[in-house]
Design a protein around this motif. Sequence first.
Motif, PDB file in Angstrom:
ATOM      1  N   VAL A 191      45.859  16.137  74.524  1.00 21.51           N
ATOM      2  CA  VAL A 191      47.205  17.527  74.017  1.00 21.51           C
ATOM      3  C   VAL A 191      46.946  17.728  75.250  1.00 21.51           C
ATOM      4  CG1 VAL A 191      46.369  19.862  73.453  1.00 21.51           C
ATOM      5  CG2 VAL A 191      46.243  17.987  71.559  1.00 21.51           C
ATOM      6  N   TYR A 192      45.251  17.869  75.969  1.00 21.94           N
ATOM      7  CA  TYR A 192      45.554  18.631  77.165  1.00 21.94           C
ATOM      8  C   TYR A 192      46.725  18.019  78.456  1.00 21.94           C
ATOM      9  CZ  TYR A 192      44.113  19.724  82.660  1.00 21.94           C
ATOM     10  OH  TYR A 192      43.521  20.563  83.676  1.00 21.94           O
ATOM     11  N   ALA A 193      45.877  16.199  78.105  1.00 16.96           N
ATOM     12  CA  ALA A 193      47.274  15.209  79.286  1.00 16.96           C
ATOM     13  C   ALA A 193      48.761  15.543  78.712  1.00 16.96           C
ATOM     14  CB  ALA A 193      46.406  13.861  78.422  1.00 16.96           C
ATOM     15  N   ILE A 194      49.203  15.634  77.316  1.00 17.23           N
ATOM     16  CA  ILE A 194      50.327  15.824  76.800  1.00 17.23           C
ATOM     17  C   ILE A 194      50.449  17.281  77.563  1.00 17.23           C
ATOM     18  CG2 ILE A 194      52.066  16.256  75.230  1.00 17.23           C
ATOM     19  CD1 ILE A 194      50.105  15.011  73.511  1.00 17.23           C
ATOM     20  N   LYS A 195      50.077  18.094  78.338  1.00 17.52           N
ATOM     21  CA  LYS A 195      50.788  19.313  78.065  1.00 17.52           C
ATOM     22  C   LYS A 195      50.795  18.987  80.179  1.00 17.52           C
ATOM     23  CE  LYS A 195      48.999  22.880  75.197  1.00 17.52           C
ATOM     24  NZ  LYS A 195      47.759  23.879  75.393  1.00 17.52           N
ATOM     25  N   GLN A 196      50.285  18.102  80.895  1.00 12.26           N
ATOM     26  CA  GLN A 196      50.219  18.197  82.058  1.00 12.26           C
ATOM     27  C   GLN A 196      51.011  17.755  82.485  1.00 12.26           C
ATOM     28  OE1 GLN A 196      48.299  19.301  84.474  1.00 12.26           O
ATOM     29  NE2 GLN A 196      47.425  21.096  82.485  1.00 12.26           N
ATOM     30  N   TYR A 197      51.800  16.390  81.352  1.00 12.74           N
ATOM     31  CA  TYR A 197      52.745  15.305  81.359  1.00 12.74           C
ATOM     32  C   TYR A 197      53.853  15.870  81.343  1.00 12.74           C
ATOM     33  CZ  TYR A 197      56.449  12.495  80.354  1.00 12.74           C
ATOM     34  OH  TYR A 197      57.545  11.576  79.797  1.00 12.74           O
TER      35      TYR A 197
END
Length: 172
Positions: free
Chosen positions: A136-142
């Motif tokens: 979820v964190y990586a999706i937000k960063q993307y």
Amino acid sequence: MKGNSFKSPKEGIRAQIQHLKAYANADALKCACVDPRFQYVERGCAEYVEWLGIQENPNRKGWAAGAGYGAKILSILAQILNKEGGDGYVFEMKAVQKGENGNHVLLVQEILRARGFKGKNGQELSLDKDCGTNTVYAIKQYQRARDKVNPGICGSVDGIAGPKTLQDMIAL
């Protein structure tokens, strides 16, 4: 002008992908180079599809001289994804959000990992098919990174890889 010929369709597709990768980044190829034009590309000059057109590229580099080239590519992709009678893909495009499990999560994890997005713990994403805190964190960063380049391209920055985010991930 005559184009290049290859031993097989697979090799021709590999050459095309290698050529796009040359524009996207300076990472080493994983397989032997089959693209005869690879050496002529300024590596990493068009990180996003929108930047493939020279006129839209902030560095005035890119693949095509015509205006709106990247937008045209994204429009074609949208038409493919939205064609009647199915989603236009050979696999189901299902939203990825916290708690989801499966191959659709794995696809998103692989894309994020390949593009260098890390989990909240600062580590490479595990390819575990589980949408947990790090995914979820990586999706937000993307989503944040893409929003800076093309506001609204992924919808909102919510940590959910829904239709807009998935389309953008696959288009890049």
